[in-house]
Design an enzyme around this catalytic site. Structure first.
Site, PDB file in Angstrom:
ATOM      1  N   ALA A 103      -1.468   5.689   3.935  1.00 14.29           N
ATOM      2  CA  ALA A 103      -1.565   5.581   2.484  1.00 14.29           C
ATOM      3  C   ALA A 103      -2.934   5.978   1.945  1.00 14.29           C
ATOM      4  O   ALA A 103      -3.037   6.749   0.983  1.00 14.29           O
ATOM      5  CB  ALA A 103      -1.217   4.151   2.055  1.00 14.29           C
ATOM      6  N   ARG A 106       6.557  -8.712  -6.986  1.00 16.34           N
ATOM      7  CA  ARG A 106       6.663 -10.142  -7.323  1.00 16.34           C
ATOM      8  C   ARG A 106       5.329 -10.709  -7.789  1.00 16.34           C
ATOM      9  O   ARG A 106       5.271 -11.596  -8.628  1.00 16.34           O
ATOM     10  CB  ARG A 106       7.130 -10.930  -6.101  1.00 16.34           C
ATOM     11  N   SER A 154       0.815  -1.214   0.000  1.00 19.56           N
ATOM     12  CA  SER A 154       0.000   0.000   0.000  1.00 19.56           C
ATOM     13  C   SER A 154       0.850   1.265   0.000  1.00 19.56           C
ATOM     14  O   SER A 154       0.579   2.211  -0.750  1.00 19.56           O
ATOM     15  CB  SER A 154      -0.950   0.001   1.199  1.00 19.56           C
ATOM     16  N   TRP A 155       1.889   1.295   0.829  1.00 25.25           N
ATOM     17  CA  TRP A 155       2.688   2.515   0.924  1.00 25.25           C
ATOM     18  C   TRP A 155       3.590   2.673  -0.295  1.00 25.25           C
ATOM     19  O   TRP A 155       3.721   3.770  -0.838  1.00 25.25           O
ATOM     20  CB  TRP A 155       3.488   2.521   2.216  1.00 25.25           C
ATOM     21  N   GLU A 184       5.103  -3.783  11.459  1.00 25.38           N
ATOM     22  CA  GLU A 184       6.537  -3.836  11.741  1.00 25.38           C
ATOM     23  C   GLU A 184       6.846  -3.808  13.238  1.00 25.38           C
ATOM     24  O   GLU A 184       7.882  -4.307  13.672  1.00 25.38           O
ATOM     25  CB  GLU A 184       7.260  -2.679  11.043  1.00 25.38           C
ATOM     26  N   SER A 215      -4.190   2.367  11.106  1.00 25.19           N
ATOM     27  CA  SER A 215      -2.865   1.948  11.560  1.00 25.19           C
ATOM     28  C   SER A 215      -2.810   0.448  11.824  1.00 25.19           C
ATOM     29  O   SER A 215      -3.573  -0.086  12.634  1.00 25.19           O
ATOM     30  CB  SER A 215      -2.491   2.705  12.837  1.00 25.19           C
ATOM     31  N   LYS A 225       8.032   4.260  16.972  1.00 22.56           N
ATOM     32  CA  LYS A 225       6.633   4.633  17.224  1.00 22.56           C
ATOM     33  C   LYS A 225       5.683   3.461  17.020  1.00 22.56           C
ATOM     34  O   LYS A 225       4.590   3.424  17.616  1.00 22.56           O
ATOM     35  CB  LYS A 225       6.225   5.830  16.363  1.00 22.56           C
ATOM     36  N   LYS A 265       9.821   1.068   7.790  1.00 19.40           N
ATOM     37  CA  LYS A 265      10.000   1.490   9.186  1.00 19.40           C
ATOM     38  C   LYS A 265      10.204   0.268  10.076  1.00 19.40           C
ATOM     39  O   LYS A 265       9.326  -0.110  10.852  1.00 19.40           O
ATOM     40  CB  LYS A 265       8.792   2.313   9.634  1.00 19.40           C
ATOM     41  N   GLY A 314       7.370   9.736   8.017  1.00 22.02           N
ATOM     42  CA  GLY A 314       6.515  10.727   8.662  1.00 22.02           C
ATOM     43  C   GLY A 314       5.124  10.169   8.889  1.00 22.02           C
ATOM     44  O   GLY A 314       4.873   8.972   8.707  1.00 22.02           O
TER      45      GLY A 314
END
Length: 333
Positions: A138, A32, A12-13, A279, A252, A189, A106, A134
């Site tokens: 997305a 992939r 997504s990002w 992550e 999130s 974070k 991240k 930051g």
């Protein structure tokens, strides 16, 4: 001369950043998954990670890594931390000398504790490295909502030269030469967001959330400064800004993990039900090792580590908060 950008990763990002960059420069995305590539090229949609969102026609995709990397003047890495090194090693045979490599990831490498930019330096020595990081969700960016991000590289001349590639309309991109601090803020974070999510899952209120975020930012700053980051970095977009977005948004992933842990679900079941990577779960053991190495107390992060490792429950952790001793606000705890 217009710089050509190659982006590795079809999540997504990565797809969002590729869409933003496509307004400023020619870009090709590598993934992939053949269905992802076909969907982007034929239907201008990444159905797996951004369903229902139309991508710019200028954004093309391929499963041929050599094609993307060999033609890139700038390479952007948007793959999860656990596969970051192996993808870099695949790209190594095709990248031209001195091409800047920018990480969107991240996380930390589990085995070594290294940041993604350190992996780039390991695998591709001599290439300028940086991060784009930051408070960037997305779906909000793809919906055209205003957002701010930071492009961080150690070399101020290079970072300013690349800034226009990523800055577009309501997506404002600032620069910062504190590469270590910016990158660590994005990593740390995620763990605090899991803690906040656990509180939300247990039905805690806004006061609890505010307390966890504030004390969590203090933990992030202590470790970040001990490792060489600048204190002011953690009060900016890549520290406090990213923390606020990740701890409060229903979009999130890391907060979602915390919410489900707060409801009593086991971590394996939570992760199995997600099609994207959180992550913070993977980073927690490595962050604890870094905290121990630098002699930094991180009680909130350690609680998250214990819960994600199955050593304690979210309820146990929050009960413990009420029993812990308190002292000066400037001290850990």
């Amino acid at each position: 001369m217009r710089l050509k950008v190659g982006l590795l990763g079809g999540g997504s990002w990565g797809t969002t950043v590729a869409a933003v960059v496509s307004r400023n420069a020619p870009i090709q995305l590598w993934a992939r998954d053949a269905e992802t590539v076909e969907g982007i090229n034929r239907d201008h949609e990444n159905r797996k990670y951004l369903p229902g969102i139309t991508l710019p026609p200028a954004l093309g995709a391929t499963s041929d890594m050599a094609e993307v990397v060999a033609g890139a003047d700038v390479l952007v890495m948007a793959v999860p931390s656990h596969s970051f090194r192996s993808v870099l090693e695949e790209a190594r045979d095709h990248i031209r000398p001195w091409v800047p490599v920018i990480s969107l990831t991240k996380g930390l490498e589990l085995a070594s504790g290294k940041r993604m930019t350190e992996l780039i330096e390991d695998v591709l020595p001599g290439h300028p490295v940086g991060v784009l990081t930051g408070p960037n969700l997305a779906r909000e960016i793809m919906a055209g909502q205003a957002a701010a991000s930071v492009l961080s590289m150690a070399d101020e001349i290079v970072v300013r030269a690349l800034q226009p590639l990523f800055h577009s309309g309501l997506f404002r991109v600032y620069t910062n030469t504190d590469l270590l601090g910016c990158e660590l803020g994005g990593v740390l974070k995620n763990i605090i967001a899991i803690a906040v999510g656990m509180g939300d899952g247990l039905g805690a209120g806004d006061n609890t959330r505010a307390g966890l975020m504030t004390r969590g930012l203090a933990e992030i700053t202590r470790l970040g400064v001990a490792m060489g980051g600048r204190p002011e970095t953690f009060a900016g977009l890549t520290g406090m800004g990213d923390l606020i977005a990740t701890c409060t948004s229903p979009l999130s992933r890391n907060r979602h993990v915390g919410v489900e842990l707060g409801k009593g679900r086991p971590i394996d079941a939570i992760i199995a039900g997600m099609n994207m990577v959180a992550e913070g779960v993977k980073s927690a053991p490595t962050v604890m090792a870094l905290a121990d190495r630098h002699g930094i107390a991180m009680p909130i992060a350690r609680d998250v580590f214990d819960v994600t490792q199955g050593k304690r429950t979210a309820m146990d952790v929050f009960r413990g908060l009420l029993k812990s001793s308190v002292g000066d606000e400037a001290h850990p705890g």
